[in-house]
Design a protein around this motif. Structure first.
Motif, PDB file in Angstrom:
ATOM      1  N   ARG A  80      -1.323 -11.928  -2.940  1.00  5.79           N
ATOM      2  CA  ARG A  80      -0.974 -12.167  -1.314  1.00  5.79           C
ATOM      3  C   ARG A  80       0.450 -12.217  -1.307  1.00  5.79           C
ATOM      4  NH1 ARG A  80       1.248 -16.183   1.433  1.00  5.79           N
ATOM      5  NH2 ARG A  80       1.622 -17.377  -0.733  1.00  5.79           N
ATOM      6  N   ILE A  81       1.354 -12.651  -2.111  1.00 10.71           N
ATOM      7  CA  ILE A  81       2.890 -12.539  -2.069  1.00 10.71           C
ATOM      8  C   ILE A  81       3.280 -10.995  -2.055  1.00 10.71           C
ATOM      9  CG2 ILE A  81       4.938 -13.105  -3.474  1.00 10.71           C
ATOM     10  CD1 ILE A  81       3.661 -15.633  -4.061  1.00 10.71           C
ATOM     11  N   ARG A  82       2.716 -10.330  -2.796  1.00 12.74           N
ATOM     12  CA  ARG A  82       3.125  -8.702  -3.005  1.00 12.74           C
ATOM     13  C   ARG A  82       2.771  -7.963  -1.815  1.00 12.74           C
ATOM     14  NH1 ARG A  82       0.231  -4.260  -7.038  1.00 12.74           N
ATOM     15  NH2 ARG A  82      -1.201  -4.095  -5.280  1.00 12.74           N
ATOM     16  N   GLU A  83       1.598  -8.454  -1.024  1.00 16.94           N
ATOM     17  CA  GLU A  83       0.967  -7.897   0.124  1.00 16.94           C
ATOM     18  C   GLU A  83       2.048  -8.215   1.214  1.00 16.94           C
ATOM     19  OE1 GLU A  83      -2.742  -9.061   0.825  1.00 16.94           O
ATOM     20  OE2 GLU A  83      -3.635  -7.271  -0.480  1.00 16.94           O
ATOM     21  N   GLN A  84       2.499  -9.473   1.264  1.00 17.59           N
ATOM     22  CA  GLN A  84       3.663  -9.647   2.393  1.00 17.59           C
ATOM     23  C   GLN A  84       4.929  -8.972   2.066  1.00 17.59           C
ATOM     24  OE1 GLN A  84       3.972 -14.120   1.979  1.00 17.59           O
ATOM     25  NE2 GLN A  84       2.261 -14.356   3.336  1.00 17.59           N
ATOM     26  N   ALA A  85       5.135  -9.120   0.793  1.00 16.47           N
ATOM     27  CA  ALA A  85       6.611  -8.241   0.781  1.00 16.47           C
ATOM     28  C   ALA A  85       6.383  -6.756   0.944  1.00 16.47           C
ATOM     29  CB  ALA A  85       6.877  -8.230  -1.122  1.00 16.47           C
ATOM     30  N   GLN A  86       5.286  -6.203   0.783  1.00 14.04           N
ATOM     31  CA  GLN A  86       5.012  -4.936   1.029  1.00 14.04           C
ATOM     32  C   GLN A  86       5.207  -4.532   2.526  1.00 14.04           C
ATOM     33  OE1 GLN A  86       1.441  -4.301  -1.042  1.00 14.04           O
ATOM     34  NE2 GLN A  86       2.121  -2.765  -2.151  1.00 14.04           N
ATOM     35  N   GLN A  87       4.618  -5.429   3.360  1.00 17.33           N
ATOM     36  CA  GLN A  87       4.594  -5.498   4.792  1.00 17.33           C
ATOM     37  C   GLN A  87       5.812  -5.626   5.282  1.00 17.33           C
ATOM     38  OE1 GLN A  87       1.780  -8.222   6.513  1.00 17.33           O
ATOM     39  NE2 GLN A  87       1.831  -7.349   8.598  1.00 17.33           N
ATOM     40  N   ARG A  88       6.747  -6.641   4.694  1.00 14.81           N
ATOM     41  CA  ARG A  88       8.158  -6.874   5.307  1.00 14.81           C
ATOM     42  C   ARG A  88       8.954  -5.714   5.003  1.00 14.81           C
ATOM     43  NH1 ARG A  88      11.128 -12.467   4.715  1.00 14.81           N
ATOM     44  NH2 ARG A  88      13.444 -11.634   5.273  1.00 14.81           N
ATOM     45  N   LEU A  89       8.866  -5.177   3.749  1.00 15.84           N
ATOM     46  CA  LEU A  89      10.058  -4.242   3.285  1.00 15.84           C
ATOM     47  C   LEU A  89       9.595  -2.829   3.641  1.00 15.84           C
ATOM     48  CD1 LEU A  89      11.114  -5.555  -0.052  1.00 15.84           C
ATOM     49  CD2 LEU A  89      12.306  -5.894   2.004  1.00 15.84           C
ATOM     50  N   GLY A  90       8.451  -2.400   3.853  1.00 17.44           N
ATOM     51  CA  GLY A  90       7.621  -1.250   4.195  1.00 17.44           C
ATOM     52  C   GLY A  90       8.322  -0.330   3.042  1.00 17.44           C
ATOM     53  N   PRO A  91       8.726   0.847   3.608  1.00 17.63           N
ATOM     54  CA  PRO A  91       8.968   2.065   2.537  1.00 17.63           C
ATOM     55  C   PRO A  91      10.387   1.530   1.720  1.00 17.63           C
ATOM     56  CG  PRO A  91       9.191   2.809   4.757  1.00 17.63           C
ATOM     57  CD  PRO A  91       8.878   1.425   4.912  1.00 17.63           C
ATOM     58  N   ALA A  92      11.027   0.403   1.776  1.00 23.04           N
ATOM     59  CA  ALA A  92      11.820   0.032   0.924  1.00 23.04           C
ATOM     60  C   ALA A  92      11.312  -0.584  -0.235  1.00 23.04           C
ATOM     61  CB  ALA A  92      13.054  -0.852   1.791  1.00 23.04           C
ATOM     62  N   PHE A  93      10.177  -1.117  -0.048  1.00 21.21           N
ATOM     63  CA  PHE A  93       9.643  -1.641  -1.113  1.00 21.21           C
ATOM     64  C   PHE A  93       9.371  -1.225  -2.451  1.00 21.21           C
ATOM     65  CE2 PHE A  93       5.797  -3.178  -3.726  1.00 21.21           C
ATOM     66  CZ  PHE A  93       5.900  -4.526  -3.779  1.00 21.21           C
ATOM     67  N   SER A  94      10.184  -1.816  -3.553  1.00 22.22           N
ATOM     68  CA  SER A  94       9.690  -1.059  -4.867  1.00 22.22           C
ATOM     69  C   SER A  94       9.017  -1.878  -5.820  1.00 22.22           C
ATOM     70  CB  SER A  94      11.432  -1.060  -5.276  1.00 22.22           C
ATOM     71  OG  SER A  94      11.410  -0.979  -6.721  1.00 22.22           O
ATOM     72  N   LEU A  95       8.005  -1.340  -6.634  1.00 17.37           N
ATOM     73  CA  LEU A  95       7.426  -2.312  -7.340  1.00 17.37           C
ATOM     74  C   LEU A  95       7.999  -2.927  -8.358  1.00 17.37           C
ATOM     75  CD1 LEU A  95       4.477  -3.276  -7.462  1.00 17.37           C
ATOM     76  CD2 LEU A  95       3.669  -0.999  -8.791  1.00 17.37           C
ATOM     77  N   PRO A  96       8.880  -2.014  -9.103  1.00 20.17           N
ATOM     78  CA  PRO A  96       9.577  -2.547 -10.294  1.00 20.17           C
ATOM     79  C   PRO A  96      10.483  -3.534  -9.987  1.00 20.17           C
ATOM     80  CG  PRO A  96       9.773  -0.200 -10.358  1.00 20.17           C
ATOM     81  CD  PRO A  96       9.117  -0.346  -9.099  1.00 20.17           C
ATOM     82  N   ALA A  97      11.206  -3.511  -8.806  1.00 30.04           N
ATOM     83  CA  ALA A  97      12.064  -4.714  -8.044  1.00 30.04           C
ATOM     84  C   ALA A  97      11.067  -6.057  -7.926  1.00 30.04           C
ATOM     85  CB  ALA A  97      12.797  -4.260  -6.987  1.00 30.04           C
ATOM     86  N   PHE A  98      10.296  -5.661  -7.253  1.00 25.95           N
ATOM     87  CA  PHE A  98       9.175  -6.760  -6.884  1.00 25.95           C
ATOM     88  C   PHE A  98       8.652  -7.427  -8.313  1.00 25.95           C
ATOM     89  CE2 PHE A  98       4.888  -8.788  -6.518  1.00 25.95           C
ATOM     90  CZ  PHE A  98       4.914  -9.530  -5.771  1.00 25.95           C
ATOM     91  N   HIS A  99       8.441  -6.747  -9.360  1.00 32.53           N
ATOM     92  CA  HIS A  99       7.919  -7.451 -10.613  1.00 32.53           C
ATOM     93  C   HIS A  99       9.025  -8.026 -11.424  1.00 32.53           C
ATOM     94  CE1 HIS A  99       4.596  -4.124 -10.876  1.00 32.53           C
ATOM     95  NE2 HIS A  99       4.109  -5.309 -10.262  1.00 32.53           N
ATOM     96  N   ALA A 100      10.327  -7.558 -11.254  1.00 28.95           N
ATOM     97  CA  ALA A 100      11.610  -8.366 -11.553  1.00 28.95           C
ATOM     98  C   ALA A 100      11.665  -9.614 -10.921  1.00 28.95           C
ATOM     99  CB  ALA A 100      12.747  -7.469 -11.534  1.00 28.95           C
ATOM    100  N   ALA A 101      11.441  -9.619  -9.508  1.00 32.44           N
ATOM    101  CA  ALA A 101      11.598 -10.837  -8.827  1.00 32.44           C
ATOM    102  C   ALA A 101      10.688 -11.979  -9.046  1.00 32.44           C
ATOM    103  CB  ALA A 101      11.544 -10.469  -7.367  1.00 32.44           C
TER     104      ALA A 101
END
Length: 553
Positions: free
Chosen positions: A508-529
């Motif tokens: 759920r948190i990942r989907e919110q991050a993807q929706q908010r950041l759009g093309p700027a979303f980075s999976l490695p950066a999200f995993h680090a966060a």
């Protein structure tokens, strides 16, 4: 040092003193000579101290704090509140098991995992054994106190514990206590060994025998198999509500969790039929039958070899999904015999902080379990990479993080990440074929069934037999293993809820991050966060990622 960091450090140091087995499992020096205080007086004294820590945390204004310190404060307050919850559950009053989750079996499992790197560690271990008799007697007294309140253990689990303990008592000294080896070349090794055997035989063994006598006394009045859940104990309904909150860290109701499990089982079954058609399997019964038949067909050596191949395949691609630092390779080895014979599933043991053991994926070579059929890849991905090894070993490399966040592992976070890693492995194309994907569905079915069975036992009042029939009908794994699983849920109410709950929250948190950041979303950066603040309660993770998104945006 900030007030938040100071509070976290002081609370964590006291927690380790109260939970020295956890310190030893992580290889944290300074606690290997200690035993927990299992007495009621000790529990209440610790409770009063935890309340003081919590009040101190509540008095800290988060406004001026840096984002990392806000997370640390949140984490400390949540963990202190959880500690109060676990004390109030008073599991020591009614828990008897041969599994490594409570009572004497914990001591044996910790001993089997102990590494003695130097003479000081060997002497500390000897001191622990000398103190073990008092702890075992406290464990017996808590059970007698529980019985006086009508809070009794489960009879079949007592019978299993007696059988287990009698085997341990059969020799001159409990064998698991003799497993740790003294440091090589130590001049005092022979005298130390003589003293260890004497203490094990004259202190620990009689105390274990007294514990067996206690549970024998309780057996005639113990709860029958049909009353295995907390709902059948005085105050049990409140205890289960506490357990749900403690293990999920979320305000969820058992009825909601039960339905979530049923819904996920239905969706997973539909996908299993779809994948099975690609292998020429017709219908759900054929698919589940093929998955059951796949279990345990290979030798332990072959299973370990295939699991290692899967782990190395994932490690080779880890840098695509995770930023540096990446941990060293995960070892894959048989687990200690005393752990394996209890029916433990393959699992991960994090690296000892003293360097005594690397992060290790332990395989059960003694009993049939999950992870020995088409599910061999998914278990490897869950326990090693991108699962627990990447999560926990990487965490040890983040030396600037407060010890509380590096050295504590909340099931909802760590096991939620393990399930998320299974899905990430599929998204990354790590499974070799459709059999591997069906194996992943079989483990997902078990995690969904856990929501149903745990709430079934402890909220709806199911019997052990009813719980086993449900899980065996929906999870294509060896029945003996599933019987052990049900008993694990009996022994640790609420813990089984953490897995799927944690995964769903991370998704759920990942989907919110993807929706908010759009093309700027980075999976490695999200995993680090997600990973770089340590093992967080879900509300703290949600707030932490929200802050990360604010800064990223």
């Amino acid at each position: 040092m900030t007030a938040a960091r100071d509070l976290a450090d002081r609370f964590h140091q006291r927690w380790l003193t109260e939970n020295p087995f956890s310190a030893s499992m992580y290889g944290i020096p300074g606690y290997d000579d200690l035993m927990p205080d299992e007495s009621e007086e000790g529990a209440q004294a610790w409770r009063a101290e935890v309340e003081e820590f919590l009040a101190e945390g509540d008095a800290i204004d988060p406004g001026p704090l840096a984002p990392a310190d806000v997370v640390t404060l949140d984490c400390t307050r949540e963990m202190a509140a959880q500690e109060l919850t676990m004390i109030d559950m008073a599991r020591a009053e009614y828990t008897v098991t041969a599994m490594q989750y409570a009572g004497p079996a914990v001591l044996m499992a910790v001993a089997a995992r102990t590494v003695l790197l130097d003479p000081a560690a060997a002497e500390a271990y000897l001191t622990r054994l000398r103190r073990s008799g008092t702890w075992l007697d406290q464990t017996s007294e808590r059970l007698r106190a529980g019985a006086r309140k009508g809070r009794l253990p489960v009879a079949p689990l007592i019978e299993e514990a007696i059988t287990w303990a009698e085997a341990v008592l059969a020799g001159p000294a409990p064998e698991p206590l003799l497993a740790p080896q003294p440091p090589p070349g130590w001049a005092r090794a022979a005298a130390w060994e003589d003293e260890r055997r004497r203490v094990a035989a004259e202190v620990v063994k009689p105390a274990l025998a007294r514990w067996v006598a206690t549970i024998r006394e309780l057996l005639p009045s113990a709860r029958p198999s049909g009353q295995a859940g907390l709902v059948h104990l005085p105050g049990g309904a409140d205890d289960y509500a506490r357990a749900v909150r403690a293990y999920t860290t979320l305000p969820l109701h058992p009825e909601q969790l039960h339905q979530t499990g049923l819904d996920h089982i239905a969706a997973l079954q539909a996908r299993a039929v779809e994948l099975g058609a690609g292998l020429g399997l017709s219908g759900l019964d054929e698919v589940l039958g093929a998955l059951r038949d796949s279990a345990g067909k290979m030798s332990p050596a072959q299973a370990i070899a295939e699991a290692t191949v899967a782990v190395r395949r994932a490690e080779a691609r880890a840098a695509e999904f995770f930023p540096q630092p990446l941990p060293p390779p995960c070892e894959v080895t048989p687990m200690p015999e005393v752990v394996a014979v209890s029916g433990a599933a393959p699992h991960y043991s994090p690296p000892r902080l003293d360097g005594g053991r690397a992060g290790t994926f332990w395989f059960n070579t003694e009993r049939p379990t999950a992870g020995t059929g088409w599910d061999i890849e998914v278990v490897a991905f869950h326990e090693a990479v991108p699962g627990h090894h990447l999560q926990l070993s990487r965490l040890q490399l983040l030396t600037e993080l407060p010890a509380l966040q590096r050295q504590r592992s909340l099931p909802v976070f760590s096991e939620g990440w393990g399930l998320y890693a299974e899905q990430l492995a599929e998204e990354s194309g790590l499974y070799a074929d459709e059999r591997g994907l069906l194996g992943a569905i079989s483990t997902s079915l078990m995690r969904a069934a856990r929501l149903v069975v745990d709430t079934g036992l402890h909220y709806y009042g199911w019997s052990r037999e009813q719980a086993l029939e449900f899980i065996a009908a929906h999870v294509p794994m060896p029945r003996e293993f599933l019987a052990n699983e049900v008993d694990r849920y009996v022994v640790m109410p609420g813990q089984a809820l953490a897995y799927l709950t944690g995964k769903l929250e991370i998704i759920r948190i990942r989907e919110q991050a993807q929706q908010r950041l759009g093309p700027a979303f980075s999976l490695p950066a999200f995993h680090a966060a997600v990973l770089d603040h340590g093992s967080l309660p879900m509300p703290v993770l949600d707030r932490s990622i929200a802050g990360w998104l604010d800064r990223a945006g």
